[in-house]
Write an enzyme that holds these catalytic residues in place. Structure first.
Site, PDB file in Angstrom:
ATOM      1  N   GLU A  92     -33.207  19.027  17.267  1.00 17.64           N
ATOM      2  CA  GLU A  92     -33.411  18.450  15.935  1.00 17.64           C
ATOM      3  C   GLU A  92     -33.362  16.926  16.049  1.00 17.64           C
ATOM      4  O   GLU A  92     -32.655  16.381  16.888  1.00 17.64           O
ATOM      5  CB  GLU A  92     -32.292  19.006  15.024  1.00 17.64           C
ATOM      6  N   ASP A  93     -34.141  16.256  15.206  1.00 15.83           N
ATOM      7  CA  ASP A  93     -34.118  14.788  15.238  1.00 15.83           C
ATOM      8  C   ASP A  93     -32.820  14.251  14.659  1.00 15.83           C
ATOM      9  O   ASP A  93     -32.159  13.409  15.254  1.00 15.83           O
ATOM     10  CB  ASP A  93     -35.342  14.207  14.488  1.00 15.83           C
ATOM     11  N   ASP A  96     -28.285  15.594   8.782  1.00 21.51           N
ATOM     12  CA  ASP A  96     -27.818  14.808   7.637  1.00 21.51           C
ATOM     13  C   ASP A  96     -26.804  15.666   6.869  1.00 21.51           C
ATOM     14  O   ASP A  96     -25.633  15.698   7.215  1.00 21.51           O
ATOM     15  CB  ASP A  96     -29.040  14.407   6.806  1.00 21.51           C
ATOM     16  N   LYS A 124     -25.427  12.282  11.189  1.00 22.17           N
ATOM     17  CA  LYS A 124     -24.674  11.578  10.138  1.00 22.17           C
ATOM     18  C   LYS A 124     -23.418  12.402   9.870  1.00 22.17           C
ATOM     19  O   LYS A 124     -23.313  13.105   8.862  1.00 22.17           O
ATOM     20  CB  LYS A 124     -25.526  11.455   8.862  1.00 22.17           C
ATOM     21  N   PHE A 145     -30.604   5.723   5.581  1.00 27.94           N
ATOM     22  CA  PHE A 145     -31.890   6.349   5.856  1.00 27.94           C
ATOM     23  C   PHE A 145     -32.576   5.627   7.004  1.00 27.94           C
ATOM     24  O   PHE A 145     -32.789   4.422   6.964  1.00 27.94           O
ATOM     25  CB  PHE A 145     -32.790   6.351   4.614  1.00 27.94           C
ATOM     26  N   VAL A 146     -32.890   6.375   8.069  1.00 33.72           N
ATOM     27  CA  VAL A 146     -33.463   5.760   9.270  1.00 33.72           C
ATOM     28  C   VAL A 146     -34.854   6.323   9.573  1.00 33.72           C
ATOM     29  O   VAL A 146     -35.182   7.445   9.165  1.00 33.72           O
ATOM     30  CB  VAL A 146     -32.540   5.968  10.500  1.00 33.72           C
ATOM     31  N   ASP A 152     -39.400  10.064  10.032  1.00 37.95           N
ATOM     32  CA  ASP A 152     -40.381   9.477   9.122  1.00 37.95           C
ATOM     33  C   ASP A 152     -39.805   9.142   7.756  1.00 37.95           C
ATOM     34  O   ASP A 152     -38.741   9.627   7.362  1.00 37.95           O
ATOM     35  CB  ASP A 152     -41.516  10.483   8.874  1.00 37.95           C
ATOM     36  N   ARG A 158     -43.057   7.400  12.319  1.00 45.00           N
ATOM     37  CA  ARG A 158     -42.567   8.287  13.385  1.00 45.00           C
ATOM     38  C   ARG A 158     -42.785   7.687  14.776  1.00 45.00           C
ATOM     39  O   ARG A 158     -42.070   7.993  15.715  1.00 45.00           O
ATOM     40  CB  ARG A 158     -43.298   9.636  13.341  1.00 45.00           C
TER      41      ARG A 158
HETATM   42  P1  IMP Z   1     -30.342  18.103   6.444  1.00 43.98           P
HETATM   43  O1  IMP Z   1     -30.826  19.458   6.123  1.00 43.98           O
HETATM   44  O2  IMP Z   1     -29.823  17.381   5.232  1.00 43.98           O
HETATM   45  O3  IMP Z   1     -29.330  18.053   7.594  1.00 43.98           O
HETATM   46  O4  IMP Z   1     -31.590  17.225   6.842  1.00 43.98           O
HETATM   47  C1  IMP Z   1     -32.230  17.402   7.993  1.00 43.98           C
HETATM   48  C2  IMP Z   1     -33.668  16.926   7.924  1.00 43.98           C
HETATM   49  O5  IMP Z   1     -33.881  15.901   6.941  1.00 43.98           O
HETATM   50  C3  IMP Z   1     -34.007  16.294   9.241  1.00 43.98           C
HETATM   51  O6  IMP Z   1     -34.621  17.233  10.075  1.00 43.98           O
HETATM   52  C4  IMP Z   1     -34.949  15.179   8.862  1.00 43.98           C
HETATM   53  O7  IMP Z   1     -36.276  15.673   8.887  1.00 43.98           O
HETATM   54  C5  IMP Z   1     -34.614  14.821   7.457  1.00 43.98           C
HETATM   55  N1  IMP Z   1     -33.767  13.599   7.419  1.00 43.98           N
HETATM   56  C6  IMP Z   1     -32.440  13.528   7.191  1.00 43.98           C
HETATM   57  N2  IMP Z   1     -31.996  12.274   7.233  1.00 43.98           N
HETATM   58  C7  IMP Z   1     -33.070  11.503   7.522  1.00 43.98           C
HETATM   59  C8  IMP Z   1     -33.252  10.077   7.720  1.00 43.98           C
HETATM   60  O8  IMP Z   1     -32.329   9.242   7.660  1.00 43.98           O
HETATM   61  N3  IMP Z   1     -34.526   9.687   8.029  1.00 43.98           N
HETATM   62  C9  IMP Z   1     -35.572  10.546   8.126  1.00 43.98           C
HETATM   63  N4  IMP Z   1     -35.452  11.884   7.941  1.00 43.98           N
HETATM   64  C10 IMP Z   1     -34.210  12.350   7.639  1.00 43.98           C
HETATM   65 MG    MG Z   2     -36.707  17.153  10.620  1.00 45.94          MG
END
Ligand code: IMP
Ligand code: MG
Length: 172
Positions: A92-93, A96, A124, A145-146, A152, A158
């Site tokens: 995973e990138d 969050d 995070k 937010f990065v 992206d 990206r």
């Molecule tokens: P989560 O489900 O909240 O953990 O979010 C995960 C997904 O949200 C990641 O796979 C990213 O695609 C996107 N995401 C979360 N934070 C960021 C950010 O800071 N920049 C860009 N994409 C983000």
């Molecule tokens: Mg993602």
């Protein structure tokens, strides 16, 4: 935009993660499952630093619109590999809220793999709500937010080699 992690810092850390994974998974032929689209840069760099046999597959799921999580998961592409009795490493990138990774870990476990672990280049940690540890973390970052290195903002940025923080004035 403000620089958070440089190309060279990222490269060094990815090599360290790959070395650890190569040791941990020696003789286990894991299947790496990348979460599209964000994983593609990290996945390509990580896998080319490994010294073990691997297979690769992808899922496409989405929880984000603009710069915030929607709280619902949209499945756009499922895995094609047979993961029954295999070791899985999800790539995973960024983690969050943890919502996406939690969903996917539970979903893959239903298919009866030998193990499931997670590699994320960014985490995070202070905002994530997870009841399990992330096995391979590149960098713990603040809740900003990065973009860049695969990440992206509405499909832009990206391709950037560094990870940059988007300031409120960059967000339209
Ligand atoms: P989560 O489900 O909240 O953990 O979010 C995960 C997904 O949200 C990641 O796979 C990213 O695609 C996107 N995401 C979360 N934070 C960021 C950010 O800071 N920049 C860009 N994409 C983000
Ligand atoms: Mg993602």
């Amino acid at each position: 935009m403000r620089l958070l992690l440089s190309e060279s810092e990222i490269k060094k850390r990815v090599k360290e993660l790959a070395d650890t994974i190569s040791k941990d998974y020696e003789d286990k032929s894991p299947i790496f499952i990348g979460i599209l689209n964000g994983c593609y840069v990290f996945m390509a760099d990580l896998l080319r630093e490994l010294s073990i046999n691997t297979e690769v597959d992808f899922v496409k799921i989405r929880s984000y619109e603009d710069d915030s999580s929607t709280g619902t998961i949209k499945f756009r592409k499922d895995i094609s590999a047979d993961i029954d009795d295999r070791h899985i490493i999800i790539v995973e990138d960024i983690i969050d809220s943890g919502f996406t990774i939690n969903f996917l870990v539970n979903r893959l476990k239903e298919a009866g793999p030998k193990s499931v672990s997670v590699a994320a280049i960014l985490y995070k940690k202070t905002v994530a709500k997870l009841d399990f540890e992330i096995d391979y973390v590149g960098f713990e970052i603040p809740p900003e937010f990065v973009v860049g290195y695969g990440l992206d903002y509405n499909e832009r940025y990206r391709h950037l080699k560094d990870v940059m923080v988007m300031e409120p004035e960059d967000i339209d």
